[in-house]
Write a protein that holds these residues in place. Structure first.
Motif, PDB file in Angstrom:
ATOM      1  N   ASP A 209       0.837  -1.205   0.000  1.00 31.94           N
ATOM      2  CA  ASP A 209       0.000   0.000   0.000  1.00 31.94           C
ATOM      3  C   ASP A 209       0.873   1.256   0.000  1.00 31.94           C
ATOM      4  O   ASP A 209       0.583   2.226  -0.711  1.00 31.94           O
ATOM      5  N   ASP A 210       1.933   1.249   0.808  1.00 34.01           N
ATOM      6  CA  ASP A 210       2.881   2.368   0.817  1.00 34.01           C
ATOM      7  C   ASP A 210       3.473   2.573  -0.576  1.00 34.01           C
ATOM      8  O   ASP A 210       3.635   3.702  -1.046  1.00 34.01           O
ATOM      9  N   LEU A 211       3.811   1.462  -1.221  1.00 35.43           N
ATOM     10  CA  LEU A 211       4.407   1.518  -2.547  1.00 35.43           C
ATOM     11  C   LEU A 211       3.419   2.077  -3.569  1.00 35.43           C
ATOM     12  O   LEU A 211       3.762   2.935  -4.385  1.00 35.43           O
ATOM     13  N   GLN A 218      -3.327   6.542 -10.864  1.00 35.04           N
ATOM     14  CA  GLN A 218      -4.381   7.283 -10.168  1.00 35.04           C
ATOM     15  C   GLN A 218      -5.774   6.780 -10.543  1.00 35.04           C
ATOM     16  O   GLN A 218      -6.671   6.702  -9.695  1.00 35.04           O
ATOM     17  N   ALA A 219      -5.973   6.410 -11.798  1.00 35.32           N
ATOM     18  CA  ALA A 219      -7.288   5.965 -12.258  1.00 35.32           C
ATOM     19  C   ALA A 219      -7.729   4.678 -11.574  1.00 35.32           C
ATOM     20  O   ALA A 219      -8.929   4.416 -11.432  1.00 35.32           O
ATOM     21  N   LYS A 220      -6.779   3.880 -11.119  1.00 40.79           N
ATOM     22  CA  LYS A 220      -7.100   2.601 -10.477  1.00 40.79           C
ATOM     23  C   LYS A 220      -7.075   2.680  -8.959  1.00 40.79           C
ATOM     24  O   LYS A 220      -7.754   1.916  -8.282  1.00 40.79           O
ATOM     25  N   GLN A 224      -5.690   9.560  -3.462  1.00 37.32           N
ATOM     26  CA  GLN A 224      -4.757  10.490  -4.081  1.00 37.32           C
ATOM     27  C   GLN A 224      -3.360   9.883  -4.137  1.00 37.32           C
ATOM     28  O   GLN A 224      -2.741   9.611  -3.112  1.00 37.32           O
ATOM     29  N   VAL A 225      -2.863   9.624  -5.339  1.00 36.29           N
ATOM     30  CA  VAL A 225      -1.501   9.113  -5.482  1.00 36.29           C
ATOM     31  C   VAL A 225      -0.527  10.210  -5.052  1.00 36.29           C
ATOM     32  O   VAL A 225      -0.656  11.362  -5.449  1.00 36.29           O
ATOM     33  N   GLY A 226       0.428   9.829  -4.212  1.00 35.42           N
ATOM     34  CA  GLY A 226       1.385  10.802  -3.700  1.00 35.42           C
ATOM     35  C   GLY A 226       0.932  11.502  -2.443  1.00 35.42           C
ATOM     36  O   GLY A 226       1.611  12.397  -1.946  1.00 35.42           O
ATOM     37  N   PRO A 264       1.865  20.688  -5.026  1.00 34.94           N
ATOM     38  CA  PRO A 264       1.806  19.271  -4.628  1.00 34.94           C
ATOM     39  C   PRO A 264       2.365  18.313  -5.683  1.00 34.94           C
ATOM     40  O   PRO A 264       3.130  17.399  -5.345  1.00 34.94           O
ATOM     41  N   GLN A 265       1.997  18.527  -6.944  1.00 30.38           N
ATOM     42  CA  GLN A 265       2.461  17.619  -7.992  1.00 30.38           C
ATOM     43  C   GLN A 265       3.967  17.709  -8.191  1.00 30.38           C
ATOM     44  O   GLN A 265       4.645  16.703  -8.404  1.00 30.38           O
ATOM     45  N   GLU A 266       4.492  18.929  -8.081  1.00 26.85           N
ATOM     46  CA  GLU A 266       5.944  19.109  -8.211  1.00 26.85           C
ATOM     47  C   GLU A 266       6.679  18.374  -7.093  1.00 26.85           C
ATOM     48  O   GLU A 266       7.710  17.732  -7.317  1.00 26.85           O
TER      49      GLU A 266
END
Length: 324
Positions: A209-211, A218-220, A224-226, A264-266
């Motif tokens: 899960d951490d990985l 993100q679609a799956k 929120q990824v990241g 955030p994305q950066e």
């Protein structure tokens, strides 16, 4: 997920759709129906049924006890989301966002009561089952408190982190398997071996899960990824990066950890690049596989026909290879 496992998930979901939590006031019960309708993998009740089926075939009679574990799990998620200020759960608004925090707390409390209602219908050693359930529930709370404590600590060791996820996540998977064994009147040694199997694959599950929080599609993923990177959450990945980073990597990583105003994305991409330089993905996979292997060794101690163990092995393989 294999067809046999999917059949169990379908059976669990059908019973969940029928389950009554209460009717009035709607503001109390609608949030429960909402979170339980969001789906999920139903890992824990499936484990109850799979453990039972190692010893007996009539798993239909223990569906409600299996569902008790799922209701309890979702109660913890509802409260965890409040503490984490999480906006999404399974791709949908969290309960405290859709209603409010007070409602989410109270509805969660009712879910805990409902879990006991379902458990006490067990036709096995009810006293021991409730005692083990209480021990597990307290462990989950201890793990959550440790996780919150880690936010204020400058550093956390790998051993401390593994113990936290053992309590917060893995002991409930262990209890689910032990519950199935106890409901089937298995021996104490068999039930304990299944518990150890569940705890070990539970630790492996959380490491995966951490990985996925960093590397999932993100679609799956449904969350929120990241998100862990954005919030500076002390995961296995971050702790190993801090431990193994060279001077340049350490400077860059700590710079991102101490920034309060950032895109955030950066930040996610920058920290992910540092992880890739250090080889954190591979290190996490290796640690995860170590725990899954320990789990398989515990399962091997149970003296039942190998074909009866196959669904549990398939289930563990599903956890290892999942992408969401």
């Amino acid at each position: 997920m294999t067809n046999n496992l999917q059949e169990l998930v379908n059976q669990i979901n059908k019973r969940l759709e029928e389950l009554e939590y209460g009717t009035d006031p709607n503001e109390l019960y609608d949030p429960i129906r909402y979170i339980m309708s969001l789906g999920g993998k139903r890992l824990r009740p499936v484990l109850v049924l799979l453990a039972y089926r190692l010893f007996k075939e009539d798993h239909d009679r223990i569906i409600d006890q299996a569902i008790a574990v799922e209701v309890f799990h979702n109660f913890t998620l509802m409260h965890d989301d409040i503490m984490d200020e999480a906006p999404l759960r399974r791709g949908k608004q969290t309960v405290h966002e859709k209603w409010n925090e007070s409602t989410a707390i109270l509805s969660g409390d009712v879910m805990m009561v409902k879990a006991y209602d379902l458990i006490i219908e067990a036709e096995a050693n009810l006293k021991q089952i409730v005692k083990d359930f209480n021990h597990c529930a307290a462990g989950v709370c201890e793990g959550q408190q440790m996780d919150m404590n880690f936010e204020d600590l400058p550093t956390v060791s790998e051993a401390q982190y593994i113990n936290m996820i053992r309590l917060k996540t893995a002991v409930l998977l262990g209890f689910s398997l032990k519950l199935g064994a106890m409901l089937a009147n298995a021996t104490e040694s068999e039930a304990n071996a299944l518990y150890e199997f569940g705890v070990d694959i539970g630790i492996g599950f959380q490491l995966k899960d951490d990985l996925l929080d960093v590397y999932a599609d993100q679609a799956k993923f449904g969350k929120q990824v990241g998100g862990d990177i954005i919030s500076n959450k002390k995961t296995f990945l971050l702790l190993k990066a801090l431990e193994l980073a060279n001077d340049n990597q350490s400077t860059r990583l700590n710079d991102w950890l101490h920034q309060s105003d950032f895109d955030p994305q950066e930040k996610v991409e920058a920290v992910k690049n540092i992880y890739n330089e250090i080889g954190i993905h591979e290190l996490t996979m290796a640690k995860m596989n170590d725990y899954f292997q320990k789990g398989f060794e515990a399962l091997a101690e149970i003296e039942v026909a190998e074909e009866k163990k196959k669904p549990l092995i398939d289930f563990a393989d599903y956890l290892i290879n999942r992408d969401k």
